[in-house]
Scaffold this motif. Sequence first.
Motif, PDB file in Angstrom:
ATOM      1  N   GLY A 198      46.795  44.687  46.811  1.00 22.30           N
ATOM      2  CA  GLY A 198      48.210  44.262  47.101  1.00 22.30           C
ATOM      3  C   GLY A 198      48.464  43.632  45.865  1.00 22.30           C
ATOM      4  O   GLY A 198      49.120  42.205  46.143  1.00 22.30           O
ATOM      5  N   ILE A 199      48.195  43.688  44.598  1.00 26.53           N
ATOM      6  CA  ILE A 199      48.658  42.984  43.487  1.00 26.53           C
ATOM      7  C   ILE A 199      49.709  43.857  42.430  1.00 26.53           C
ATOM      8  O   ILE A 199      49.883  44.791  42.640  1.00 26.53           O
ATOM      9  N   GLU A 200      50.031  43.054  41.801  1.00 30.49           N
ATOM     10  CA  GLU A 200      51.097  43.749  40.660  1.00 30.49           C
ATOM     11  C   GLU A 200      50.134  44.628  39.721  1.00 30.49           C
ATOM     12  O   GLU A 200      49.052  44.367  39.278  1.00 30.49           O
ATOM     13  N   ILE A 201      50.689  45.697  39.503  1.00 28.80           N
ATOM     14  CA  ILE A 201      50.060  46.580  38.610  1.00 28.80           C
ATOM     15  C   ILE A 201      49.875  46.129  37.328  1.00 28.80           C
ATOM     16  O   ILE A 201      48.794  46.416  36.662  1.00 28.80           O
ATOM     17  N   ASP A 202      50.702  45.029  36.675  1.00 33.98           N
ATOM     18  CA  ASP A 202      50.328  44.549  35.291  1.00 33.98           C
ATOM     19  C   ASP A 202      49.366  43.626  35.494  1.00 33.98           C
ATOM     20  O   ASP A 202      48.975  43.080  34.521  1.00 33.98           O
ATOM     21  N   SER A 203      48.868  43.428  36.508  1.00 29.13           N
ATOM     22  CA  SER A 203      47.472  42.501  36.742  1.00 29.13           C
ATOM     23  C   SER A 203      46.268  43.399  36.446  1.00 29.13           C
ATOM     24  O   SER A 203      45.210  42.698  36.713  1.00 29.13           O
ATOM     25  N   VAL A 204      46.380  44.706  36.391  1.00 26.91           N
ATOM     26  CA  VAL A 204      45.393  45.580  36.291  1.00 26.91           C
ATOM     27  C   VAL A 204      44.988  46.315  35.004  1.00 26.91           C
ATOM     28  O   VAL A 204      46.074  46.939  34.785  1.00 26.91           O
ATOM     29  N   LEU A 237      43.462  37.028  43.836  1.00 23.65           N
ATOM     30  CA  LEU A 237      43.265  37.450  42.476  1.00 23.65           C
ATOM     31  C   LEU A 237      44.240  37.286  41.524  1.00 23.65           C
ATOM     32  O   LEU A 237      45.391  37.608  41.963  1.00 23.65           O
ATOM     33  N   SER A 238      43.992  36.670  40.204  1.00 23.83           N
ATOM     34  CA  SER A 238      45.075  36.904  39.174  1.00 23.83           C
ATOM     35  C   SER A 238      45.107  38.275  38.381  1.00 23.83           C
ATOM     36  O   SER A 238      46.090  38.773  38.214  1.00 23.83           O
ATOM     37  N   ASN A 239      43.905  38.615  37.787  1.00 26.33           N
ATOM     38  CA  ASN A 239      43.906  39.769  37.184  1.00 26.33           C
ATOM     39  C   ASN A 239      42.438  40.594  36.919  1.00 26.33           C
ATOM     40  O   ASN A 239      41.482  39.634  37.302  1.00 26.33           O
ATOM     41  N   GLY A 287      24.846  59.854  32.092  1.00 30.12           N
ATOM     42  CA  GLY A 287      25.279  58.832  33.120  1.00 30.12           C
ATOM     43  C   GLY A 287      26.745  58.012  32.745  1.00 30.12           C
ATOM     44  O   GLY A 287      27.330  58.465  31.626  1.00 30.12           O
ATOM     45  N   ILE A 288      27.242  57.420  33.493  1.00 32.06           N
ATOM     46  CA  ILE A 288      28.423  56.669  33.112  1.00 32.06           C
ATOM     47  C   ILE A 288      28.359  55.053  33.574  1.00 32.06           C
ATOM     48  O   ILE A 288      27.646  54.939  34.303  1.00 32.06           O
ATOM     49  N   GLU A 289      28.934  54.351  32.760  1.00 32.16           N
ATOM     50  CA  GLU A 289      28.932  53.053  33.222  1.00 32.16           C
ATOM     51  C   GLU A 289      30.339  52.296  32.967  1.00 32.16           C
ATOM     52  O   GLU A 289      31.200  53.005  32.564  1.00 32.16           O
ATOM     53  N   ALA A 290      30.495  51.339  33.803  1.00 38.71           N
ATOM     54  CA  ALA A 290      31.765  50.368  34.111  1.00 38.71           C
ATOM     55  C   ALA A 290      31.358  48.941  33.889  1.00 38.71           C
ATOM     56  O   ALA A 290      30.433  48.630  34.452  1.00 38.71           O
ATOM     57  N   PHE A 291      32.355  48.233  33.436  1.00 35.95           N
ATOM     58  CA  PHE A 291      32.191  46.905  33.166  1.00 35.95           C
ATOM     59  C   PHE A 291      33.706  46.151  33.569  1.00 35.95           C
ATOM     60  O   PHE A 291      34.800  46.893  33.286  1.00 35.95           O
ATOM     61  N   ALA A 292      33.598  45.126  34.400  1.00 36.27           N
ATOM     62  CA  ALA A 292      34.782  44.550  34.781  1.00 36.27           C
ATOM     63  C   ALA A 292      34.827  43.102  34.850  1.00 36.27           C
ATOM     64  O   ALA A 292      33.617  42.467  35.020  1.00 36.27           O
ATOM     65  N   THR A 293      35.833  42.329  34.544  1.00 38.23           N
ATOM     66  CA  THR A 293      36.034  41.024  34.748  1.00 38.23           C
ATOM     67  C   THR A 293      37.200  40.725  35.494  1.00 38.23           C
ATOM     68  O   THR A 293      38.152  41.518  35.434  1.00 38.23           O
ATOM     69  N   VAL A 294      37.274  39.594  36.088  1.00 33.88           N
ATOM     70  CA  VAL A 294      38.035  39.333  37.093  1.00 33.88           C
ATOM     71  C   VAL A 294      38.265  37.691  36.816  1.00 33.88           C
ATOM     72  O   VAL A 294      37.535  37.106  36.624  1.00 33.88           O
ATOM     73  N   LEU A 295      39.682  37.424  37.502  1.00 28.79           N
ATOM     74  CA  LEU A 295      39.931  35.762  37.205  1.00 28.79           C
ATOM     75  C   LEU A 295      40.482  35.742  38.641  1.00 28.79           C
ATOM     76  O   LEU A 295      41.426  36.305  39.073  1.00 28.79           O
ATOM     77  N   ILE A 296      39.876  34.666  39.597  1.00 26.37           N
ATOM     78  CA  ILE A 296      40.427  34.369  40.697  1.00 26.37           C
ATOM     79  C   ILE A 296      40.774  32.878  40.659  1.00 26.37           C
ATOM     80  O   ILE A 296      40.063  31.977  39.986  1.00 26.37           O
ATOM     81  N   ILE A 297      41.728  32.662  41.352  1.00 20.93           N
ATOM     82  CA  ILE A 297      42.112  31.163  41.664  1.00 20.93           C
ATOM     83  C   ILE A 297      42.363  30.562  43.019  1.00 20.93           C
ATOM     84  O   ILE A 297      42.631  31.336  44.090  1.00 20.93           O
TER      85      ILE A 297
END
Length: 159
Positions: A123-129, A93-95, A147-157
């Motif tokens: 197990g990643i750096e906090i500045d990656s979140v 995981l990058s971020n 209701g409540i909703e959440a959206f997320a994007t990630v970059l994996i390498i």
Amino acid sequence: MQIRTGLGYDVHRLAPGETLILGGVSVPYELGTVAHSDGDVLLHAISDALLGAAALKDIGYHFPDTDDRFKDANSLDLLKQSYQLVKAKGFTLSNIDATIAMQRPKLKPFIDEMCAKIANTLGIEIDSVSVKATTTEKLGFVGKEEGIEAFATVLIISK
């Protein structure tokens, strides 16, 4: 090297008498999420983004709400297991960039703790979140506090 992105989304109904857990943090509020697990929409969206980026289906496939093993499950555990699946496929995981949409309460006082719990679990750096919160200007089911909703994007390498 291979770079992939993933997009995750989750939504839960809000109701009195339930707890509100976001990013692994208990948020005091008169409404909480109705869910099979702990109802942490933020962590569910991040888990889906991770799994999607690695083409590993979704959180419901791996942790179905029809399976009693996941009744009241801690979503930090589900997030950790999701990331283990991604790592087993050769990715790191990058971020993470995520947004919670909720009319009330204000989430700013809880965001740093959410980021720390997510980073520690993965197990990643906090500045990656990155976790952000927004309202919907009282529009739709979120604005009406249904209701409540959440959206997320990630970059994996690939390793």
